[in-house]
Motif scaffolding. Sequence first.
Motif, PDB file in Angstrom:
ATOM      1  N   ASP A 128     142.704  22.016 117.064  1.00 24.76           N
ATOM      2  CA  ASP A 128     140.993  22.079 117.257  1.00 24.76           C
ATOM      3  C   ASP A 128     140.923  22.485 116.184  1.00 24.76           C
ATOM      4  N   LEU A 129     141.769  23.909 115.769  1.00 29.38           N
ATOM      5  CA  LEU A 129     141.324  25.118 114.810  1.00 29.38           C
ATOM      6  C   LEU A 129     141.968  24.451 113.166  1.00 29.38           C
ATOM      7  N   GLN A 130     142.788  23.176 113.566  1.00 25.71           N
ATOM      8  CA  GLN A 130     143.265  22.764 112.227  1.00 25.71           C
ATOM      9  C   GLN A 130     142.375  22.177 111.776  1.00 25.71           C
ATOM     10  N   LYS A 131     141.131  21.438 112.413  1.00 26.24           N
ATOM     11  CA  LYS A 131     139.836  20.513 112.232  1.00 26.24           C
ATOM     12  C   LYS A 131     138.469  21.200 111.599  1.00 26.24           C
ATOM     13  N   ASN A 138     148.004  26.389 107.260  1.00 27.88           N
ATOM     14  CA  ASN A 138     149.549  25.331 106.611  1.00 27.88           C
ATOM     15  C   ASN A 138     149.761  25.224 107.959  1.00 27.88           C
ATOM     16  N   SER A 139     150.296  23.742 108.007  1.00 25.08           N
ATOM     17  CA  SER A 139     150.763  22.636 108.631  1.00 25.08           C
ATOM     18  C   SER A 139     151.427  23.343 109.470  1.00 25.08           C
TER      19      SER A 139
END
Length: 287
Positions: A128-131, A138-139
Amino acid sequence: MDFVSRGDSTDVFNEDFPHPFGDPWVTNIETEITDDEKTWVMNTSGLLYGPTAFSSGHSSLVEVAHPIDVRFEKGFFGTHYFVSQFFKGREVFRKYPKFGNSMSSIDNDTTEWISEALYYIGSTAVYDLQKDSTTMINSLLADRMENYIRGYVDRKNFTELYSIEDSSGLFVRDILNPFLDELPSTYELAFQELVDLYSKEMHITGQLRDDQFKFHIFLPGVVITTNADSISGDTLMWTFGLKEFLNDDYILHAESIIYSKKRIQIGIIILLGLVLIIAFFFIKFKR
């Protein structure tokens, strides 16, 4: 519509099934004492029309997950009444199947689900924090964190995981410590908030285990279709528990109609008129 909760204070005022709040709802709380036992009764009522989603308190930013739709439509032969009550599925078997199995079994005194649940909570928080641009990382780092969470919960024994579940702050620190130098300054707080949110979600599901819901809906006219458990006059009744929406959505629905005698009579007259006209032309052309 009325919401009624009955039980001890802990059961009535916990957050597993919050009552709606605000316009058009009115809440009344009473106590009943029988055989030296105090029973709390919370009644919330409101007159509804149309789709209604509602908050559960002054500070609630999230709609209660059981919106209702009440409406009517006027047709030629009468007025149709519709009602549907939506209970959002808890999606337990998608999120943490072992927890779902423990909820479904008679003997739920097991800790096998804890590592699976904590992995879901931690990995979902990372996802969720990647959104969010303020917490996006970084992925490759996100994948490393997810793998670390999996290994972390697998290495811990159930006793340790129980203590971690009771103190989410310890879980968050243990997960983030190896990566702190690579994370944005806002990450730890945001991660903690999501872990608390998903932990609370699972806790509420657990509290719903022994709850039973009874819904009585009054519809005027003749009931055309419904999935109610029983019908008595104009009252439709449902009785269900967590298992009905443990995973998938559960929807109560009903439709009724009040026929207009005048319009039915007009319809019959029109139909008879058409039959007579057709018969007249049929006889005329046959000659």
